[in-house]
Design a protein around this motif. Sequence first.
Motif, PDB file in Angstrom:
ATOM      1  N   ARG A 190      30.418  37.673  34.673  1.00  0.00           N
ATOM      2  CA  ARG A 190      31.597  38.555  34.804  1.00  0.00           C
ATOM      3  C   ARG A 190      31.245  39.927  34.245  1.00  0.00           C
ATOM      4  N   ALA A 191      31.267  40.944  35.119  1.00  0.00           N
ATOM      5  CA  ALA A 191      30.942  42.313  34.694  1.00  0.00           C
ATOM      6  C   ALA A 191      31.905  42.763  33.599  1.00  0.00           C
ATOM      7  N   GLU A 192      33.182  42.399  33.747  1.00  0.00           N
ATOM      8  CA  GLU A 192      34.191  42.856  32.778  1.00  0.00           C
ATOM      9  C   GLU A 192      33.957  42.262  31.389  1.00  0.00           C
ATOM     10  N   ASP A 193      33.146  41.222  31.281  1.00  0.00           N
ATOM     11  CA  ASP A 193      32.830  40.619  29.978  1.00  0.00           C
ATOM     12  C   ASP A 193      31.422  40.978  29.511  1.00  0.00           C
ATOM     13  N   ALA A 223      20.679  45.603  42.794  1.00  0.00           N
ATOM     14  CA  ALA A 223      21.300  44.475  42.095  1.00  0.00           C
ATOM     15  C   ALA A 223      22.372  43.894  42.995  1.00  0.00           C
ATOM     16  N   VAL A 224      22.410  42.588  43.109  1.00  0.00           N
ATOM     17  CA  VAL A 224      23.361  41.952  44.018  1.00  0.00           C
ATOM     18  C   VAL A 224      24.001  40.728  43.361  1.00  0.00           C
ATOM     19  N   THR A 225      25.170  40.365  43.912  1.00  0.00           N
ATOM     20  CA  THR A 225      25.808  39.114  43.489  1.00  0.00           C
ATOM     21  C   THR A 225      25.688  38.151  44.661  1.00  0.00           C
ATOM     22  N   HIS A 226      24.711  37.259  44.577  1.00  0.00           N
ATOM     23  CA  HIS A 226      24.485  36.350  45.694  1.00  0.00           C
ATOM     24  C   HIS A 226      25.527  35.235  45.737  1.00  0.00           C
ATOM     25  N   VAL A 227      25.955  34.787  44.549  1.00  0.00           N
ATOM     26  CA  VAL A 227      26.923  33.674  44.485  1.00  0.00           C
ATOM     27  C   VAL A 227      28.237  34.238  43.933  1.00  0.00           C
ATOM     28  N   PRO A 228      29.225  34.473  44.783  1.00  0.00           N
ATOM     29  CA  PRO A 228      30.412  35.220  44.348  1.00  0.00           C
ATOM     30  C   PRO A 228      31.464  34.414  43.598  1.00  0.00           C
ATOM     31  N   THR A 229      31.383  33.079  43.656  1.00  0.00           N
ATOM     32  CA  THR A 229      32.355  32.257  42.938  1.00  0.00           C
ATOM     33  C   THR A 229      31.620  31.209  42.123  1.00  0.00           C
ATOM     34  N   ARG A 230      32.009  31.072  40.863  1.00  0.00           N
ATOM     35  CA  ARG A 230      31.404  30.057  39.998  1.00  0.00           C
ATOM     36  C   ARG A 230      32.513  29.295  39.285  1.00  0.00           C
ATOM     37  N   VAL A 231      32.138  28.273  38.539  1.00  0.00           N
ATOM     38  CA  VAL A 231      33.121  27.450  37.831  1.00  0.00           C
ATOM     39  C   VAL A 231      32.772  27.488  36.341  1.00  0.00           C
ATOM     40  N   ASP A 232      33.777  27.757  35.505  1.00  0.00           N
ATOM     41  CA  ASP A 232      33.482  28.017  34.093  1.00  0.00           C
ATOM     42  C   ASP A 232      33.402  26.748  33.248  1.00  0.00           C
ATOM     43  N   GLU A 233      33.354  26.936  31.930  1.00  0.00           N
ATOM     44  CA  GLU A 233      33.118  25.846  30.987  1.00  0.00           C
ATOM     45  C   GLU A 233      34.246  24.810  30.993  1.00  0.00           C
ATOM     46  N   VAL A 234      35.457  25.243  31.413  1.00  0.00           N
ATOM     47  CA  VAL A 234      36.565  24.272  31.422  1.00  0.00           C
ATOM     48  C   VAL A 234      36.888  23.792  32.843  1.00  0.00           C
ATOM     49  N   GLY A 235      35.982  24.113  33.774  1.00  0.00           N
ATOM     50  CA  GLY A 235      36.151  23.609  35.131  1.00  0.00           C
ATOM     51  C   GLY A 235      36.994  24.488  36.037  1.00  0.00           C
ATOM     52  N   ALA A 236      37.312  25.709  35.569  1.00  0.00           N
ATOM     53  CA  ALA A 236      38.136  26.606  36.389  1.00  0.00           C
ATOM     54  C   ALA A 236      37.247  27.538  37.218  1.00  0.00           C
ATOM     55  N   PRO A 237      37.528  27.661  38.524  1.00  0.00           N
ATOM     56  CA  PRO A 237      36.758  28.602  39.346  1.00  0.00           C
ATOM     57  C   PRO A 237      37.053  30.044  38.923  1.00  0.00           C
ATOM     58  N   TYR A 238      36.060  30.924  39.000  1.00  0.00           N
ATOM     59  CA  TYR A 238      36.281  32.340  38.692  1.00  0.00           C
ATOM     60  C   TYR A 238      35.431  33.179  39.625  1.00  0.00           C
ATOM     61  N   ALA A 239      35.841  34.452  39.772  1.00  0.00           N
ATOM     62  CA  ALA A 239      35.084  35.383  40.610  1.00  0.00           C
ATOM     63  C   ALA A 239      33.896  35.877  39.804  1.00  0.00           C
ATOM     64  N   ALA A 240      32.681  35.687  40.339  1.00  0.00           N
ATOM     65  CA  ALA A 240      31.478  36.200  39.679  1.00  0.00           C
ATOM     66  C   ALA A 240      31.367  37.675  40.061  1.00  0.00           C
ATOM     67  N   THR A 241      31.768  38.555  39.143  1.00  0.00           N
ATOM     68  CA  THR A 241      31.823  39.986  39.443  1.00  0.00           C
ATOM     69  C   THR A 241      30.536  40.708  39.062  1.00  0.00           C
ATOM     70  N   ALA A 242      29.639  39.995  38.364  1.00  0.00           N
ATOM     71  CA  ALA A 242      28.401  40.641  37.904  1.00  0.00           C
ATOM     72  C   ALA A 242      27.233  40.248  38.796  1.00  0.00           C
ATOM     73  N   ASP A 243      26.195  41.086  38.773  1.00  0.00           N
ATOM     74  CA  ASP A 243      24.992  40.815  39.566  1.00  0.00           C
ATOM     75  C   ASP A 243      24.270  39.565  39.032  1.00  0.00           C
ATOM     76  N   ASP A 244      23.798  38.730  39.973  1.00  0.00           N
ATOM     77  CA  ASP A 244      23.025  37.556  39.563  1.00  0.00           C
ATOM     78  C   ASP A 244      21.575  37.634  40.037  1.00  0.00           C
ATOM     79  N   ALA A 245      21.188  38.754  40.656  1.00  0.00           N
ATOM     80  CA  ALA A 245      19.786  38.979  41.020  1.00  0.00           C
ATOM     81  C   ALA A 245      19.549  40.479  41.102  1.00  0.00           C
ATOM     82  N   ALA A 246      18.328  40.887  40.735  1.00  0.00           N
ATOM     83  CA  ALA A 246      17.973  42.308  40.810  1.00  0.00           C
ATOM     84  C   ALA A 246      16.518  42.432  41.232  1.00  0.00           C
ATOM     85  N   TYR A 247      16.288  43.310  42.198  1.00  0.00           N
ATOM     86  CA  TYR A 247      14.958  43.525  42.766  1.00  0.00           C
ATOM     87  C   TYR A 247      14.590  44.967  42.447  1.00  0.00           C
TER      88      TYR A 247
END
Length: 389
Positions: A190-193, A223-247
Amino acid sequence: MAQKSIGVIMNGATGRMGYRQHLVRSILAIREQGGVELSDGERVQVEPILVGRSEAKLAELAARHGIADYTTDLDAALADPRFEIYADFLVNKARAAAIRKAIAAGKAIYTEKPTAESVDEALELAALAKAAGVKNGVVHDKLYLPGLLKLRRLIDSGFFGRILSVRGEFGYWVFEGDWQPAQRPSWNYRAEDGGGIVVDMFPHWNYVLENLFGAVRSVYARAVTHVPTRVDEVGAPYAATADDAAYAIFELDGGVIAQLNSSWTVRVDRTELVEFQVDGTLGSAVAGLFDCRIQPRNATPRPVWNPDLREEHDYAGDWLTVPQNDAVENGFKTQWEQFIRHVVEDAPHEFDFLAGARGVRLAEAGLESSRTGARVDLPSLSLPVGAAR
Ligand SMILES: NC(=O)c1ccc[n+]([C@@H]2O[C@H](COP(=O)([O-])OP(=O)(O)OC[C@H]3O[C@@H](n4cnc5c(N)ncnc54)[C@H](O)[C@@H]3O)[C@@H](O)[C@H]2O)c1
């Protein structure tokens, strides 16, 4: 023999890095061995106080490791003269505010990277620390990976001749969190975090590149966000707003070109999670976390491109393994020992907040390059005018 001791405030000791690397593998390992050996042969013992937000977690950790002091009150720890060093392993977002307090309290400060969330703030912290006369340091653990120490030895021995290029692959698949738990905290996505692989890895790449091959003079990155949705520590889906790969492509002092891929969205087909190939006029090396293999110019095969014939040559077999020769120490522990010597006996320590700010700047420039599509030049960085006294 007289035994000195130095108190260390460990803020974020319940976190992944704070607990495993800084507390268990570094401070407790140092305590176990009887302290840090100084240049005169005397030892300085370390006395940690654990700081965090959950009293129950802190109490459990303290009991598990025989640690006398813990608190949820950072201000009280900073006001306690028994503790000379403040160490910060918080999430990125919480770091700068805590470091400001530690500077005001006159503590020596050791921190995880990134030192701040913007280069302006990183420089401001460096200037404040300098003005307050407090010693300061930032992690540079990757330099002590056995594979990179071998690379350092090869460079120092002149093995490469003129170094031409560095190709690095860092990464592995981080589970999305849906059907298997993710291996990294969700704030990383999460970019905001304060998340993102550029913010996470470029500070490392900056000190690795500048210490082994030359200061970074420009960066082009995507920098790109290849996987836009992930699931957090308590099992809640969230929008992955941060880059998960950089070339990225970095140009270094002296003309070396470094091309580094950083990814949490790549499946591993390497022998280690990070690998650097260094090509020089006289030889090449491939270094990972632990191992390093070399191929000198005079043992280089003669590949010929021929799409009509299946390749029969065993290219992997052409490389020679660099022996270990030295005992392997945990890099986090090594850098802690260096910093404690710096605090106690003023031993040299080049990895300060200004070095940390260069790392933050590389991350900021990488993201700017990705946004604009342009290559970003990086002139030498210095403290803001008026900061030095
Ligand atoms: N040197 C390295 O190789 C390396 C590797 C991974 C992470 N890191 C760095 O280490 C730091 C921690 O990362 P991590 O993976 O251990 O994360 P983590 O989430 O496991 O731990 C973060 C810690 O911060 C605390 N925290 C969270 N929010 C807070 C807030 N608002 N105020 C105060 N405390 C708060 C948590 O309780 C926890 O103790 C990050 O800055 C990261 O960049 C470094």
